[in-house]
Scaffold this active site. Structure first.
Site, mmCIF file in Angstrom:
data_model
loop_
_atom_site.group_PDB
_atom_site.id
_atom_site.type_symbol
_atom_site.label_atom_id
_atom_site.label_comp_id
_atom_site.label_asym_id
_atom_site.label_seq_id
_atom_site.Cartn_x
_atom_site.Cartn_y
_atom_site.Cartn_z
ATOM 1 N N SER A 456 0.856 -1.183 0.000
ATOM 2 C CA SER A 456 0.000 0.000 0.000
ATOM 3 C C SER A 456 0.894 1.237 0.000
ATOM 4 O O SER A 456 2.059 1.164 0.406
ATOM 5 C CB SER A 456 -0.868 -0.008 1.269
ATOM 6 O OG SER A 456 -1.473 1.252 1.455
ATOM 7 N N TYR A 469 -2.270 -0.733 10.237
ATOM 8 C CA TYR A 469 -2.336 -1.061 8.806
ATOM 9 C C TYR A 469 -1.028 -0.670 8.111
ATOM 10 O O TYR A 469 -0.431 -1.458 7.385
ATOM 11 C CB TYR A 469 -3.529 -0.325 8.176
ATOM 12 C CG TYR A 469 -3.723 -0.615 6.701
ATOM 13 C CD1 TYR A 469 -4.321 -1.799 6.287
ATOM 14 C CD2 TYR A 469 -3.319 0.295 5.727
ATOM 15 C CE1 TYR A 469 -4.507 -2.070 4.933
ATOM 16 C CE2 TYR A 469 -3.500 0.038 4.384
ATOM 17 C CZ TYR A 469 -4.094 -1.143 3.988
ATOM 18 O OH TYR A 469 -4.270 -1.413 2.659
#
Ligand code: NAP
Length: 586
Positions: A456, A469
């Site tokens: 990501s 995350y």
């Protein structure tokens, strides 16, 4: 006796030489004739022949002057393309007198096979031709002429590029020197050179006949190259369908040589492989499977594919690809993109129904085959079982896409240890399990492959809202970089994909910490609206994934904001840190 395990051997007498011919498999099956190159003998095909032998009648022969075939006397003038065509016809008269054969050539085996498939006297005797790393001298001659007569900067560049790659051809035209070198130091050093420069696996190849094969074979060049390149035939049209397999890292041949091939071959199938020159040794699984697929499609009277414009199909057709988290979003779009390229797709998700739907739609999209498997990537035992089943039933993966992941948003102090465990279990351990279990078999097979890990932009863009995350994705990014370094020597590429904001389901399943259920629902809806407004489709990430594999890219930020953040993280990290302090309004 022959060096090919399990082969039956016979001698074929033709034009003053004695050819050594080896056969495997059932003579009633379609015949596949494998022709070796320079400096080589038929043993270059041993791994490919072994893989084809249970389905086809496989025939290999030592070209005159090579291996156990005798050499013409005198050598000069004994290796013309006309004489090599006589040899080929004599061999197929013996092994397949009544049925056309499927011809396969590598290097000079391909150069001479182009002659066989473009001259009138073999018409009706060749059902198909698969060419690897060896152009037609006639097509090559025309390719040079076009570029000399109508030069543009690009064409001159192509000429100079191929000219530089052909240095050894000039040397082979010098008298006596090549013979002395091959029978002396070069012959001794050659096996080591092949292992180091071409990454050939150690083993019983090349065979002991190499010095005399190489010395005799110099006449292949001297008897043909100059004359044909100066006066290429005008009628060198292929009278059988051709499959062209181009290794993209070939040190001796530029892929540009085949740019004009459609002019000469009405039915052309193109394939590309990220490898060097000796693919029959380094990629026997892929080479054998493309030969099999092509022979079967020709026998069934089907149209060839893929053509010049299907770039991804050339590269991924028939390859085995596994995608985790394939039931939705980026994973599903990636499964479809590989399916459209004609790959064999294994769609894995924890949701069995969603995985089954992806597999079904993948088949409709053009996958050579597609299967659905159910597994939770964070569950080590489930992943072990999955890997066992995939390897047993479908084979070793060519491409692994570790995509499954979950979202988690909330400050560090509202993130519980359970939250941390869950997000690390799926986002990081899921990737580790995939890389360990599937990557190990890829490395063991030693025929290349690729691993894609979906990280990501959060991996390099800190944020006060996504500590868990972002940590999980930063770990995936670093794992990918480390693994890329470790697996480079195995020709396995590793890519980290950093998508950006993509309009998928992730917003409606992501967890928000430190808030009650109603607030969590509100935040999910709000972020779903936000991602919807940004509206960047998962299909674009999927196509970035295929490009990344095709070009073996290390880190791929996808959306403009992901690319911008990557750029800032390198050039102005302080600015990125300031942005990280902003509290998102959700
Ligand atoms: P998605 O639409 O939610 O798809 C993820 C799929 O993975 C879902 O089918 C999900 O099943 C499945 N999955 C989740 N946990 C799993 C597990 N433990 N085992 C097996 N399957 C599991 O999300 P996406 O946006 O496509 O996300 C794919 C990847 O891209 C993730 O790694 C994500 O972190 C990353 N990513 C996404 C974005 C974005 O903006 N969308 C941005 C950057 C990175 P369920 O539906 O049952 O959960």
């Amino acid at each position: 006796m022959t060096d090919i395990e399990g082969a039956r051997e016979r001698r074929v007498r033709t034009g003053g030489v004695d050819l050594c011919v080896a056969e495997l498999g059932d003579p009633a099956a379609p015949t596949v004739v494998l022709v070796h190159g320079y400096p080589d003998s038929k043993e270059v095909w041993s791994a490919v022949a072994a893989r084809l032998a249970d389905r086809f009648h496989v025939v290999l022969y030592d070209v005159r002057g090579h291996g156990r075939s005798t050499a013409p006397k005198p050598l000069r003038g004994g290796f013309t393309l006309a004489k090599l065509t006589d040899d080929f016809l004599a061999v197929i008269d013996e092994v397949s007198p009544d049925r056309p054969v499927h011809l396969v050539g590598h290097d000079w085996g391909s150069v001479q096979s182009w002659e066989f498939v473009t001259v009138g006297r073999t018409e009706g005797r060749i059902a198909s031709f698969t060419s690897m790393s060896g152009p037609s001298l006639d097509h090559f001659g025309h390719w040079i002429n076009t570029r000399v007569r109508r030069p543009t900067p690009r064409r001159v560049g192509q000429l100079l590029g191929q000219g530089a790659k052909s240095w050894y051809v000039y040397l082979l035209h010098t008298p006596a020197l090549p013979e002395l070198a091959w029978r002396g130091p070069l012959g001794k050093a050659w096996p080591g050179i092949l292992r180091r420069a071409e990454k050939l696996p150690a083993g019983d190849y090349p065979t002991a006949s190499l010095p005399s094969d190489a010395a005799h074979g110099a006449w292949l060049y001297r008897d043909n190259v100059r004359a044909r390149l100066r006066h290429p035939r005008e009628d060198a049209y292929a009278h059988a369908p051709v499959q062209l397999i181009t290794p993209l890292g070939d040190a001796f041949l530029s892929e540009r040589l085949y740019d004009d091939l459609e002019r000469w071959v009405p039915r052309l199938t193109r394939r590309t492989l990220p490898d060097k020159h000796w693919i029959p040794r380094t990629r026997p699984d892929q080479v054998a499977s493309w030969i099999e697929e092509f022979v079967r499609s020709v026998e069934a009277g089907q149209d060839p594919r893929p053509t010049r414009t299907d770039r991804h199909a050339q590269r991924f057709g028939g390859q085995l690809v596994l995608v985790t988290g394939a039931g939705s979003g980026i994973g599903r779009a990636t499964a479809f993109a590989f399916a459209e390229a004609g790959a064999r797709v294994v769609a894995v998700d924890r949701d069995a129904e969603a995985a089954a739907r992806t597999a079904e739609l993948s088949r409709l999209a053009g996958a050579a085959d597609a299967w659905a498997e159910t597994a939770d990537v964070s569950d080590e035992q489930a992943m072990e079982k999955l890997a066992e089943k995939v390897h047993r039933e479908y084979g070793v993966l060519d491409v692994l896409v570790n995509n499954a992941g979950i979202g988690l948003s909330g400050s560090f102090f509202t993130t519980t240890t359970q939250d941390w465990r869950r997000v690390l279990d799926v986002n990081l351990w899921g990737v580790i399990h995939g890389c360990r279990l599937f990557g190990a078999r890829m490395a063991e097979r030693d025929q290349g492959g690729h691993i894609v890990n979906v990280a990501s932009a959060a991996a390099y863009q800190p944020s006060r809202a996504l500590p868990a995350y972002s940590t999980s994705k930063a770990a995936v990014l670093m794992l990918s970089e480390c693994l890329r370094a470790e697996l480079a020597s195995r020709r396995i590429g590793v890519t980290a994909i950093c998508p950006g904001l993509i309009n998928t389901n992730i917003t409606s399943t992501a967890r928000f910490t430190g808030v009650d259920e109603a607030e969590e629902r509100r935040r999910r809806e709000r972020s779903a609206r936000l991602y919807g407004m940004r509206n960047y489709p998962p299909e674009k990430v999927a196509s970035a994934i295929l490009e990344a594999v095709a070009h073996n890219r290390a880190v791929v930020p996808v959306t403009p904001e992901a690319r911008g953040a990557r750029w800032l993280s390198r050039l102005a990290p302080a600015a990125l840190r300031r942005i990280a302090r902003v509290e998102p309004k959700l």
